[in-house]
Design a protein around this motif. Structure first.
Motif: not given
Length: 234
Positions: A217, A220, A222, A225-226, A228-230, A232
């Motif tokens: 987390a 930075n 990609q 980020l992908d 952590i964001t998208n 589960k």
């Protein structure tokens, strides 16, 4: 010898009880491992002697001492069995042995596979993601260096090295090396730590496309980020 083992066991994480280890030859207790003398017998070449390290995460590593000139280390038991030129291989649990009260006892009949067997059971139930070893090439000499991905800390070391375009041999996180040191032989690189097969080239048991062990987390990039964001977390 035994009293020295007891002093170490008392000050470090104990993977096995003193009673379980007391009759095994060459016991050394480390911070997160237990090391013992082991071997594998070839009817043609005799005994190949080595040191086996047993880790609490189930990992087994063997440093071969078959000859003074042998530099094979961090071998899986299956790779050590092959290296010793055992005629009937692919049964390392019975072919790799330790000394107990002076007798050669197969690993399968000892407590030393306790954590290995637990890890296999967890993997078969799908409850634990495993990662095979990966390699990062030096930007200066081009030689590839092995990274083990057994823990979150090890995954982070590999992740950061892979993200550094100017990564060099001198940045290797495990021990000091230089570009003058030889990289692993091609025949050695095929052993990447898959729980299904030591020479696996990539399968669903050892190839991970993202999990809480290898995505971060606070990173930075990609890829992280992908995830952590998208995704589960698993």
């Amino acid at each position: 010898m035994r009293s020295g083992m007891e002093r170490e066991c008392g000050s470090k994480k104990t993977l096995f009880s003193e009673e379980e280890l007391q009759e095994i030859s060459g016991v050394i207790v480390g911070d997160d491992y237990v090391e013992v003398m082991c071997g594998c017998t070839s009817h043609r070449y005799g005994d190949a002697i080595a040191r086996l390290r047993v880790f609490s995460d189930g990992d087994l590593q063997i440093t071969c001492q078959c000859t003074p000139a042998c530099h094979e280390d961090k071998l899986s038991p299956a790779a050590f069995e092959k290296h010793s030129e055992r005629e009937t291989s692919r049964n390392w649990r019975n072919n790799v042995w330790v000394f107990i009260e002076g007798d050669k006892v197969p690993l399968s009949k000892t407590v030393l596979l306790r954590y290995y067997n637990q890890t296999l059971k967890n993997n078969s139930n799908g409850s634990k993601v495993t990662h095979r070893d990966e390699f990062v090439g030096c930007s200066k000499c081009g030689k590839e260096r092995r990274f083990r991905l057994r823990s979150r800390g090890e995954c982070r070391k590999h992740h950061d090295a892979l993200a550094e375009p100017n990564w060099k041999c001198c940045d290797y996180p495990y021990h000091k090396i230089t570009c003058d040191e030889e990289e692993e032989r091609v025949s050695r690189k095929v052993y990447k730590g898959c729980t299904r097969s030591p020479s696996c080239k990539g399968c669903t048991c050892c190839v991970c496309f993202g999990c809480n062990l290898c995505r971060f987390a606070d990173c930075n990039c990609q890829t992280c980020l992908d995830f952590i964001t998208n995704t589960k977390p698993i």
